[in-house]
Design a protein around this motif. Structure first.
Motif, short mmCIF file in Angstrom:
data_model
loop_
_atom_site.label_atom_id
_atom_site.label_comp_id
_atom_site.label_asym_id
_atom_site.label_seq_id
_atom_site.Cartn_x
_atom_site.Cartn_y
_atom_site.Cartn_z
N ILE A 260 0.82 -1.22 0.00
CA ILE A 260 0.00 0.00 0.00
C ILE A 260 0.86 1.27 0.00
O ILE A 260 0.59 2.19 -0.78
CB ILE A 260 -0.99 -0.01 1.19
N PRO A 261 1.90 1.38 0.82
CA PRO A 261 2.74 2.59 0.73
C PRO A 261 3.40 2.77 -0.63
O PRO A 261 3.55 3.90 -1.10
CB PRO A 261 3.81 2.38 1.82
N PHE A 262 3.77 1.67 -1.28
CA PHE A 262 4.36 1.78 -2.60
C PHE A 262 3.34 2.27 -3.63
O PHE A 262 3.67 3.08 -4.50
CB PHE A 262 4.97 0.45 -3.05
N ILE A 263 2.12 1.81 -3.53
CA ILE A 263 1.07 2.30 -4.43
C ILE A 263 0.81 3.77 -4.17
O ILE A 263 0.66 4.57 -5.10
CB ILE A 263 -0.22 1.47 -4.26
N TYR A 264 0.77 4.16 -2.90
CA TYR A 264 0.56 5.56 -2.54
C TYR A 264 1.66 6.44 -3.13
O TYR A 264 1.38 7.51 -3.68
CB TYR A 264 0.51 5.70 -1.02
N LEU B 86 5.27 -4.85 -7.24
CA LEU B 86 5.81 -6.16 -6.91
C LEU B 86 7.34 -6.12 -6.91
O LEU B 86 7.98 -6.64 -5.99
CB LEU B 86 5.32 -7.21 -7.90
N PHE B 87 7.93 -5.49 -7.90
CA PHE B 87 9.38 -5.40 -7.98
C PHE B 87 9.96 -4.59 -6.82
O PHE B 87 10.90 -5.03 -6.15
CB PHE B 87 9.78 -4.79 -9.33
N SER B 88 9.40 -3.42 -6.56
CA SER B 88 9.94 -2.58 -5.49
C SER B 88 9.72 -3.20 -4.11
O SER B 88 10.60 -3.12 -3.25
CB SER B 88 9.35 -1.17 -5.56
N SER B 89 8.59 -3.83 -3.90
CA SER B 89 8.34 -4.50 -2.61
C SER B 89 9.29 -5.68 -2.42
O SER B 89 9.78 -5.91 -1.31
CB SER B 89 6.90 -5.00 -2.54
#
Length: 81
Positions: free
Chosen positions: A29-33, A58-61
């Motif tokens: 969720i923080p990455f999407i934000y 997915l890659f960054s997480s």
């Protein structure tokens, strides 16, 4: 004789994602934000945004989980493994 088997890249990716799946779930969720605060959806056409968002998140997480796992002072239970 010693039998050496090489894992395919797909096998390594699936193993990595399955190992960190819980942590990826918790931090996606923080990455999407962050992606949507950049307002990049105005630059890219609308139909492709969900696909690109999925790949980037997915890659960054996964990278974030890998880095957490390699830090010696962070317990494995915090990473989800």
């Amino acid at each position: 004789s010693i039998m050496v088997t090489k894992e395919s890249p797909i096998t390594r990716i699936v193993t990595h994602v399955s190992r960190y799946s819980y942590t990826i779930y918790l931090i996606h969720i923080p990455f999407i934000y962050l992606l949507y605060t950049i307002r990049w959806e105005t630059i890219i056409p609308l139909p492709i945004i969900p696909v690109i968002t999925t790949v980037i998140v997915l890659f960054s997480s996964s990278i974030f989980c890998f880095i957490l796992d390699k830090c010696p002072f962070i317990p494995n239970k915090w990473v989800g493994i």
